[in-house]
Design an enzyme around this catalytic site. Structure first.
Site, PDB file in Angstrom:
ATOM      1  N   ILE A 134       0.909  -1.151   0.000  1.00 53.77           N
ATOM      2  CA  ILE A 134       0.000   0.000   0.000  1.00 53.77           C
ATOM      3  C   ILE A 134       0.951   1.204   0.000  1.00 53.77           C
ATOM      4  O   ILE A 134       1.511   1.565   1.031  1.00 53.77           O
ATOM      5  CB  ILE A 134      -0.951  -0.007   1.212  1.00 53.77           C
ATOM      6  CG1 ILE A 134      -1.835  -1.256   1.168  1.00 53.77           C
ATOM      7  CG2 ILE A 134      -1.797   1.268   1.214  1.00 53.77           C
ATOM      8  CD1 ILE A 134      -2.801  -1.390   2.323  1.00 53.77           C
ATOM      9  N   PRO A 135       1.164   1.797  -1.168  1.00 53.59           N
ATOM     10  CA  PRO A 135       2.326   2.658  -1.416  1.00 53.59           C
ATOM     11  C   PRO A 135       2.268   4.075  -0.849  1.00 53.59           C
ATOM     12  O   PRO A 135       2.274   5.064  -1.584  1.00 53.59           O
ATOM     13  CB  PRO A 135       2.398   2.680  -2.942  1.00 53.59           C
ATOM     14  CG  PRO A 135       0.975   2.550  -3.379  1.00 53.59           C
ATOM     15  CD  PRO A 135       0.342   1.622  -2.372  1.00 53.59           C
ATOM     16  N   CYS A 136       2.278   4.193   0.461  1.00 54.23           N
ATOM     17  CA  CYS A 136       2.303   5.519   1.085  1.00 54.23           C
ATOM     18  C   CYS A 136       3.613   6.254   0.784  1.00 54.23           C
ATOM     19  O   CYS A 136       3.670   7.476   0.893  1.00 54.23           O
ATOM     20  CB  CYS A 136       2.051   5.413   2.581  1.00 54.23           C
ATOM     21  SG  CYS A 136       3.179   4.323   3.465  1.00 54.23           S
ATOM     22  N   HIS A 137       4.651   5.522   0.367  1.00 47.44           N
ATOM     23  CA  HIS A 137       5.924   6.165   0.019  1.00 47.44           C
ATOM     24  C   HIS A 137       5.784   7.053  -1.215  1.00 47.44           C
ATOM     25  O   HIS A 137       6.620   7.914  -1.452  1.00 47.44           O
ATOM     26  CB  HIS A 137       7.029   5.110  -0.204  1.00 47.44           C
ATOM     27  CG  HIS A 137       6.763   4.166  -1.330  1.00 47.44           C
ATOM     28  ND1 HIS A 137       5.972   3.036  -1.178  1.00 47.44           N
ATOM     29  CD2 HIS A 137       7.160   4.175  -2.632  1.00 47.44           C
ATOM     30  CE1 HIS A 137       5.910   2.394  -2.337  1.00 47.44           C
ATOM     31  NE2 HIS A 137       6.619   3.066  -3.243  1.00 47.44           N
ATOM     32  N   ARG A 138       4.725   6.879  -1.983  1.00 49.30           N
ATOM     33  CA  ARG A 138       4.519   7.661  -3.203  1.00 49.30           C
ATOM     34  C   ARG A 138       3.878   9.022  -2.933  1.00 49.30           C
ATOM     35  O   ARG A 138       3.650   9.798  -3.849  1.00 49.30           O
ATOM     36  CB  ARG A 138       3.667   6.870  -4.199  1.00 49.30           C
ATOM     37  CG  ARG A 138       4.360   5.594  -4.656  1.00 49.30           C
ATOM     38  CD  ARG A 138       3.510   4.789  -5.609  1.00 49.30           C
ATOM     39  NE  ARG A 138       4.168   3.507  -5.885  1.00 49.30           N
ATOM     40  CZ  ARG A 138       3.529   2.413  -6.257  1.00 49.30           C
ATOM     41  NH1 ARG A 138       2.218   2.425  -6.412  1.00 49.30           N
ATOM     42  NH2 ARG A 138       4.199   1.295  -6.480  1.00 49.30           N
TER      43      ARG A 138
END
Length: 170
Positions: A134-138
């Site tokens: 779940i790409p919260c780094h984006r």
């Protein structure tokens, strides 16, 4: 009492602590970011079973290896999201931010239909228990800065560089 399967997974970002229920992956957190007690504090009503051969983990390990080898851009591991309804909405919206794409917290709030929810969205991103998948780094600051990553900013930078096809100097 529900079962919670756990295992530790090696990655280029350090060890990851994975946890899954019979319904799907509910946690994939960086080991050194929290103590093991903190990892499982949300799961007091579960029987914890260490099982690195649990089928979901076998698939997860393969998919993570492919991701870090730049041969996978999407994951198909089922999730069992544990959080408030708002947090689940925020995390679901994160899944719409594609590989190699970044979005600001403001853009994420607008996509959710409430430009004024920026702080609440940022807070929910920080509570994401399944980073990478779940790409919260984006999600980045409005000025393009790397802000707010529970797994440390160096990991966020690593992931963004990996996805942008740049050479990572770590």
């Amino acid at each position: 009492m529900k079962s919670l399967y756990t295992c530790t997974i090696d990655s280029p970002l350090g060890e990851l602590q994975a946890a899954a229920t019979d319904d799907g992956l509910c946690m994939l957190e960086y080991v050194n970011a929290k103590s093991s007690k903190e990892h499982f504090s949300s799961f007091t009503h579960y029987t914890i079973i260490e099982d690195s051969e649990y089928p979901l983990f076998v698939s997860l390990k393969t998919q993570l290896t492919e991701y870090f080898d730049k041969t996978r851009t999407e994951f198909d591991v089922p999730f069992d999201l544990i959080g408030t309804d708002f947090q689940k909405r925020v995390w679901s919206e994160l899944l719409n931010v594609g590989y190699g794409i970044t979005r600001t917290y403001q853009e994420q709030s607008i996509a959710m239909g409430d430009v004024k929810a920026i702080r609440a969205v940022a807070s929910a991103n920080g509570r994401n228990k399944i980073p990478i998948l779940i790409p919260c780094h984006r999600i980045i600051g409005t000025d393009g800065s790397l802000t707010g990553y529970a797994g440390d900013l160096w990991r966020k930078k690593f992931l963004l560089e990996l996805e942008s096809n740049q050479v990572c100097l770590f």
